[in-house]
Design a protein around this motif. Structure first.
Motif, mmCIF file in Angstrom:
data_model
loop_
_atom_site.group_PDB
_atom_site.id
_atom_site.type_symbol
_atom_site.label_atom_id
_atom_site.label_comp_id
_atom_site.label_asym_id
_atom_site.label_seq_id
_atom_site.Cartn_x
_atom_site.Cartn_y
_atom_site.Cartn_z
ATOM 1 N N ARG A 182 10.469 -47.526 -23.476
ATOM 2 C CA ARG A 182 10.239 -47.195 -22.060
ATOM 3 C C ARG A 182 11.221 -47.943 -21.166
ATOM 4 O O ARG A 182 11.802 -47.372 -20.238
ATOM 5 C CB ARG A 182 8.794 -47.529 -21.663
ATOM 6 C CG ARG A 182 7.778 -46.503 -22.121
ATOM 7 C CD ARG A 182 6.441 -46.707 -21.436
ATOM 8 N NE ARG A 182 5.828 -47.979 -21.780
ATOM 9 C CZ ARG A 182 4.971 -48.170 -22.788
ATOM 10 N NH1 ARG A 182 4.636 -47.155 -23.555
ATOM 11 N NH2 ARG A 182 4.459 -49.356 -23.012
ATOM 12 N N ALA A 183 11.403 -49.229 -21.431
ATOM 13 C CA ALA A 183 12.313 -50.027 -20.605
ATOM 14 C C ALA A 183 13.737 -49.490 -20.678
ATOM 15 O O ALA A 183 14.437 -49.412 -19.657
ATOM 16 C CB ALA A 183 12.266 -51.490 -21.053
ATOM 17 N N ASN A 213 15.356 -48.105 -17.355
ATOM 18 C CA ASN A 213 16.496 -48.871 -16.839
ATOM 19 C C ASN A 213 17.747 -48.011 -16.750
ATOM 20 O O ASN A 213 18.555 -48.171 -15.831
ATOM 21 C CB ASN A 213 16.760 -50.107 -17.694
ATOM 22 C CG ASN A 213 15.721 -51.188 -17.478
ATOM 23 O OD1 ASN A 213 15.052 -51.228 -16.444
ATOM 24 N ND2 ASN A 213 15.569 -52.067 -18.456
ATOM 25 N N THR A 214 17.917 -47.109 -17.705
ATOM 26 C CA THR A 214 19.060 -46.192 -17.656
ATOM 27 C C THR A 214 18.993 -45.353 -16.393
ATOM 28 O O THR A 214 19.989 -45.179 -15.683
ATOM 29 C CB THR A 214 19.090 -45.296 -18.903
ATOM 30 O OG1 THR A 214 19.210 -46.115 -20.066
ATOM 31 C CG2 THR A 214 20.256 -44.317 -18.863
ATOM 32 N N ALA A 215 17.808 -44.838 -16.083
ATOM 33 C CA ALA A 215 17.637 -44.026 -14.874
ATOM 34 C C ALA A 215 17.773 -44.871 -13.616
ATOM 35 O O ALA A 215 18.370 -44.436 -12.626
ATOM 36 C CB ALA A 215 16.276 -43.338 -14.896
ATOM 37 N N GLY A 269 22.464 -37.841 -20.915
ATOM 38 C CA GLY A 269 22.551 -36.934 -19.774
ATOM 39 C C GLY A 269 22.371 -37.667 -18.459
ATOM 40 O O GLY A 269 23.076 -37.409 -17.478
ATOM 41 N N ILE A 270 21.427 -38.606 -18.435
ATOM 42 C CA ILE A 270 21.210 -39.415 -17.235
ATOM 43 C C ILE A 270 22.482 -40.182 -16.890
ATOM 44 O O ILE A 270 22.897 -40.239 -15.723
ATOM 45 C CB ILE A 270 20.019 -40.380 -17.444
ATOM 46 C CG1 ILE A 270 18.697 -39.602 -17.394
ATOM 47 C CG2 ILE A 270 20.028 -41.497 -16.409
ATOM 48 C CD1 ILE A 270 17.486 -40.413 -17.835
ATOM 49 N N GLU A 271 23.111 -40.774 -17.897
ATOM 50 C CA GLU A 271 24.334 -41.533 -17.655
ATOM 51 C C GLU A 271 25.437 -40.638 -17.085
ATOM 52 O O GLU A 271 26.139 -41.018 -16.145
ATOM 53 C CB GLU A 271 24.798 -42.206 -18.945
ATOM 54 C CG GLU A 271 23.866 -43.323 -19.394
ATOM 55 C CD GLU A 271 24.185 -43.851 -20.776
ATOM 56 O OE1 GLU A 271 25.058 -43.270 -21.457
ATOM 57 O OE2 GLU A 271 23.562 -44.839 -21.171
ATOM 58 N N ALA A 272 25.575 -39.440 -17.644
ATOM 59 C CA ALA A 272 26.617 -38.525 -17.170
ATOM 60 C C ALA A 272 26.321 -38.049 -15.754
ATOM 61 O O ALA A 272 27.212 -38.038 -14.892
ATOM 62 C CB ALA A 272 26.737 -37.339 -18.116
ATOM 63 N N ALA A 325 13.564 -37.218 -15.024
ATOM 64 C CA ALA A 325 14.000 -36.798 -16.366
ATOM 65 C C ALA A 325 13.571 -37.820 -17.407
ATOM 66 O O ALA A 325 13.086 -37.450 -18.488
ATOM 67 C CB ALA A 325 15.520 -36.607 -16.391
ATOM 68 N N ALA A 326 13.751 -39.106 -17.100
ATOM 69 C CA ALA A 326 13.345 -40.148 -18.040
ATOM 70 C C ALA A 326 11.852 -40.095 -18.291
ATOM 71 O O ALA A 326 11.400 -40.176 -19.443
ATOM 72 C CB ALA A 326 13.751 -41.526 -17.500
#
Length: 196
Positions: A86-87, A91-93, A168-171, A185-186
Motif C-alpha cells: 500500500r505504501a 507514495n508513487t501516486a 502508468g502513474i509514473e508516466a 488509480a492507485a
C-alpha cells in the motif's frame, strides 16, 4: 609506462548519468559528455570505450540501484507485506511530478527512447522490470500468507496489475496529470487485489 588516471570514475559516472538523464542518449553529444565529466576524448575512449559504452555503464548502474530500492521497499515479514505494498503504490501516486526533481525514471525514459532499436537496452530494461514484478509478486504472496489478501486473489495477476498501475502513474505524472487521478488509480488497483 601508462598514464595515471587523473579522474574519479564514480564522479564521471554520476556526471554522465545526470546529463543522459536530462537529455537522453541521442540528445547528449560526445562533447556534452566530455564537458560534464571533465574527461578528454582519449580517456573517454580508452577507459569507457566511447559514448555508447559509457551509457551502458550508466544504465546498468541505474537499473541495479532502482531494482535494489524497489526490492528493499517491499522486503520484510509477512505481517507487514500488505502495508508495504500500500505504501509503495500510494507514495508513487503522491510523489507525482516531484519525483527526483521532476525527472522521469531513467529506466522508463531510456526504454522509450532506445529499446525498439537497441536489443541490449531492451534486454536490460526487461530484466530489471521483471525483477521488480517478482518482488511485488513475492510481497503479495506474503500478504496472502498473513491473511491480508484473500486466497482467491491470483498473486501473479495481482502483481501485474499493481506494477502496471505504478508504471502508468509514473508516466502520467510526467505529463502533468493531476495527483487526484493518480491517487484514484492507485486506490482502485489496491482495491482490486483486496488491499484497500
Amino acid at each position: 609506462m601508462g598514464r595515471v588516471r587523473t579522474f574519479d570514475e564514480a564522479e564521471v559516472l554520476e556526471a554522465a548519468t545526470n546529463r543522459f538523464w536530462e537529455n537522453g542518449f541521442a540528445g547528449t553529444s560526445v562533447d556534452d559528455v566530455l564537458q560534464v565529466t571533465g574527461l578528454g576524448k582519449g580517456s573517454l575512449y580508452a577507459v569507457f570505450g566511447g559514448k555508447r559504452q559509457l551509457f551502458s555503464r550508466v544504465f546498468d548502474g541505474y537499473c541495479k540501484r532502482v531494482g535494489y530500492a524497489f526490492e528493499h521497499a517491499l522486503a520484510g515479514p509477512d505481517a507487514t507485506a500488505a502495508r508495504r505494498i500500500r505504501a509503495l503504490l500510494r507514495n508513487t501516486a503522491k510523489r507525482g511530478r516531484d519525483r527526483v526533481a521532476g525527472r522521469p525514471c531513467l529506466l522508463a525514459k531510456t526504454t522509450s527512447e532506445m529499446a525498439a532499436h537497441d536489443s541490449d537496452i531492451a534486454a536490460q530494461a526487461r530484466a530489471t522490470l521483471l525483477e521488480m514484478v517478482v518482488a511485488l509478486r513475492s510481497a503479495l504472496a506474503q500478504a496472502q500468507d498473513a491473511g491480508d489478501v484473500g486466497p482467491d486473489v491470483d498473486a501473479d495477476k495481482g502483481a501485474h496489475l499493481l506494477f502496471v498501475t505504478m508504471r502508468g502513474i509514473e508516466a502520467l505524472s510526467q505529463a502533468g496529470v493531476g495527483t487526484a487521478i493518480l491517487r484514484d488509480a492507485a486506490e482502485a488497483a489496491l482495491e482490486a487485489v483486496t488491499l484497500s
